[in-house]
Design an enzyme around this catalytic site. Structure first.
Site, PDB file in Angstrom:
ATOM      1  N   GLY A 106       0.791  -1.224   0.000  1.00  0.00           N
ATOM      2  CA  GLY A 106       0.000   0.000   0.000  1.00  0.00           C
ATOM      3  C   GLY A 106       0.820   1.269   0.000  1.00  0.00           C
ATOM      4  O   GLY A 106       0.321   2.325  -0.388  1.00  0.00           O
ATOM      5  N   LYS A 123       9.711   2.504   1.002  1.00  0.00           N
ATOM      6  CA  LYS A 123       8.527   2.527   1.861  1.00  0.00           C
ATOM      7  C   LYS A 123       8.159   3.972   2.152  1.00  0.00           C
ATOM      8  O   LYS A 123       8.962   4.738   2.684  1.00  0.00           O
ATOM      9  CB  LYS A 123       8.812   1.785   3.161  1.00  0.00           C
ATOM     10  CG  LYS A 123       7.618   1.720   4.103  1.00  0.00           C
ATOM     11  CD  LYS A 123       7.958   0.909   5.341  1.00  0.00           C
ATOM     12  CE  LYS A 123       6.793   0.843   6.302  1.00  0.00           C
ATOM     13  NZ  LYS A 123       7.136   0.045   7.516  1.00  0.00           N
ATOM     14  N   ARG A 193       5.871 -12.562   1.195  1.00  0.00           N
ATOM     15  CA  ARG A 193       5.287 -12.816   2.512  1.00  0.00           C
ATOM     16  C   ARG A 193       4.363 -14.036   2.467  1.00  0.00           C
ATOM     17  O   ARG A 193       3.965 -14.479   1.386  1.00  0.00           O
ATOM     18  CB  ARG A 193       4.467 -11.593   2.948  1.00  0.00           C
ATOM     19  CG  ARG A 193       5.257 -10.288   2.881  1.00  0.00           C
ATOM     20  CD  ARG A 193       4.371  -9.139   2.383  1.00  0.00           C
ATOM     21  NE  ARG A 193       5.156  -7.922   2.201  1.00  0.00           N
ATOM     22  CZ  ARG A 193       5.405  -7.056   3.183  1.00  0.00           C
ATOM     23  NH1 ARG A 193       4.902  -7.272   4.381  1.00  0.00           N
ATOM     24  NH2 ARG A 193       6.128  -5.993   2.963  1.00  0.00           N
ATOM     25  N   ASP A 266       0.498 -11.193   6.675  1.00  0.00           N
ATOM     26  CA  ASP A 266       1.100 -10.414   5.586  1.00  0.00           C
ATOM     27  C   ASP A 266       2.381  -9.715   6.029  1.00  0.00           C
ATOM     28  O   ASP A 266       3.057  -9.081   5.213  1.00  0.00           O
ATOM     29  CB  ASP A 266       0.098  -9.386   5.036  1.00  0.00           C
ATOM     30  CG  ASP A 266      -0.418  -8.434   6.096  1.00  0.00           C
ATOM     31  OD1 ASP A 266      -1.127  -8.912   6.992  1.00  0.00           O
ATOM     32  OD2 ASP A 266      -0.116  -7.230   6.040  1.00  0.00           O
TER      33      ASP A 266
END
EC number: 2.7.7.-
Length: 503
Positions: A106, A123, A193, A266
């Site tokens: 996201g 990130k 993941r 996740d």
């Protein structure tokens, strides 16, 4: 164009300095079902907060490149060179024990993979198709914490993603209050993941599930193809090796007093790495049920629950891989070694911390000795890191008064100490284990208040504490007498620091 900074701070071109040497193939070859290609969203007027030349070298990058404006722009998300194909990946997962459906990167965009086999991911680099109404940004506060902690964990010998850099910008980000933006450039062989497998399994897309499983096996676990166990079932062998790695990882967390804070499926690495530093904390006082995540109102991810949660997450992975494994009993066997593997690794870690040789873990007195100690530490809320470091010094000098003084119930500690001496073998290997205690019990960890102090200074454009902590945490077993305060008891206000999932 490659740039360097001259002595007066101006930019000059240096064609000898090259950025990341990108690899032509990697995760992106799996195709559009697994990711979306997109560019990061630029941030205005970025500035350096921290840079890590050691990680640059590990990733096959000339460390001098980190001094260039090109690096600043690329690692903030403002520059995408020709030939780069940044992407965000899709995955699903269980969050706080509840199926959350589709998730994905996201606020993380992978720039690519270097020729050294390391993916570089930004990130906080803007919205992606998987942002779920979020802004895709990270704030300076959480970015500094991840930058420092991932490198601290590496120096402690704990498998983890790494941090290449953190950059900041005055661009506002709205959380509980208005904060400023930042981007962490994090590095790992893979960011795959458990949730990647859950995503395709839940959708009944067995072809995609097989494709990503084959990619992981062939790229990272080729021994699963030839493993004699599980009747040659490579997918069961994959589940088994991931279970073993995860067990060892969480045992290391418990031994050093690390709370992850948000162990959703996740947030679990298929390579057994510590990943996604959000509401983490190293224990101050030893409180087994400590909850470091303000959002975890039921204590699902409390410190003493982490081993069980790791197993639960692996069972979710087993369920996801079941279409490939074929038989439920085989899947159960593949994941079933986790409790034993965790217990074995944890006992070995704690024996070393106690100055005991590895064979002491087979002594019937060892488990009661350890449990008694942890009970005493919990009873008196003894500082976890300081206790172990002080015990290490005391064991080498045979002067235990400083350790005794950490307890309110000193007589109880005296009795326990007698039991410890009875378990220690009068042999050279135990003497070696005692001498090694300072090499396994760190003096320095990234306590919450240290991170908070660095963040407060950084908000005023003072990054000196970030850099000092980075230096000290890179060698946490050394004494660093000039930074003795970093090893002190936490101040009273440290208990008021609130860390949540919101950043």
């Amino acid at each position: 164009m490659n740039l360097t900074l001259s002595s007066d701070g101006s930019s000059t071109q240096d064609s000898a300095l090259q950025g990341p040497p990108w690899r032509a193939s990697g995760f992106a070859d799996l195709g559009a079902r697994f990711l979306t290609e997109l560019r990061p969203t630029p941030l205005p007027e970025p500035y350096w907060v921290g840079r890590n030349p050691q990680v640059a070298e590990m990733a096959g990058i000339d460390p001098r490149w980190l001094q260039t404006d090109e690096a600043l722009q690329m690692l903030t998300g403002n520059l995408v060179e020709t030939g780069m194909h940044p992407y965000a990946t899709v995955y699903s997962g269980h969050q706080f024990g509840v199926w959350a459906g589709q998730l994905g990167d996201g606020r993380a965009i992978t720039l690519g993979e270097t020729q050294a086999g390391q993916e570089i991911q930004l990130k906080g680099s803007g919205r992606t198709p998987y942002s779920r109404m979020g802004d895709g940004r990270a704030v300076l506060r959480s970015s500094i914490r991840e930058y420092l902690c991932s490198e601290a964990m590496h120096a402690l010998g704990i498998p983890t993603t790494r941090a290449l850099s953190v950059t900041g910008s005055a661009a506002p980000v709205y959380r509980e209050q208005v904060e400023t933006a930042a981007v962490v450039a994090r590095v790992a062989p893979s960011f795959i993941r458990f949730g990647h497998f859950e995503h395709f399994s839940a959708r009944g897309d067995e072809a995609s599930l097989k494709a990503i499983a084959d990619y992981v096996i062939d790229r990272y676990y080729p021994e699963c193809r030839t493993s004699p166990g599980f009747a040659g079932n490579a997918y069961a062998a994959l589940l088994h090796v991931v279970s073993e790695r995860t067990a060892a990882l969480i045992a290391q967390w418990q031994a050093v007093g690390f709370c992850h804070g948000v162990m959703n499926t996740d947030n679990m690495s298929i390579l057994g790495l510590t990943i996604d530093y959000g509401p983490f904390q190293f224990l101050d006082a030893y409180v087994p049920g400590h909850i470091c995540n303000h959002s975890d109102d039921r204590g699902r991810y409390a410190f003493d629950q982490q081993p069980n949660v790791g197993y639960w997450n692996l069972l979710c992975l087993a369920q996801a891989l079941l279409p490939l494994i074929g038989e439920e009993e085989v899947a159960r066997e593949a994941v079933g070694s986790y409790p034993e593997a965790f217990a074995r690794e944890f006992k070995l870690r704690m024996a070393a911390k106690l100055g005991l040789a590895a064979e002491a873990t087979e002594d019937a007195r060892f488990a009661p000795l350890l449990q008694s100690l942890l009970g005493l530490m919990a009873q008196d809320a003894v500082d976890y890191t300081i206790f172990w470091r002080t015990l290490a010094h005391a064991s080498t000098s045979e002067e235990y008064t400083p350790v005794r003084d950490l307890f309110l119930h000193r007589e109880d500690f005296d009795q326990w100490l007698t039991r410890l001496h009875n378990v220690r073998l009068p042999k050279a290997r135990d003497h070696d284990a005692v001498r090694s205690m300072l090499d396994v019990n760190p003096k320095f960890v990234l306590r919450n208040h240290l991170g908070e102090m660095a963040i407060r200074a950084a908000r005023e454009q003072d990054f000196s504490l970030v850099h000092a902590l980075q230096t000290v945490l890179a060698t946490p077993f050394a004494e660093h007498p000039q930074h003795e305060s970093f090893a002190d008891f936490p101040p009273d206000w440290a208990s008021q620091i609130s860390i949540s999932c919101s950043s």
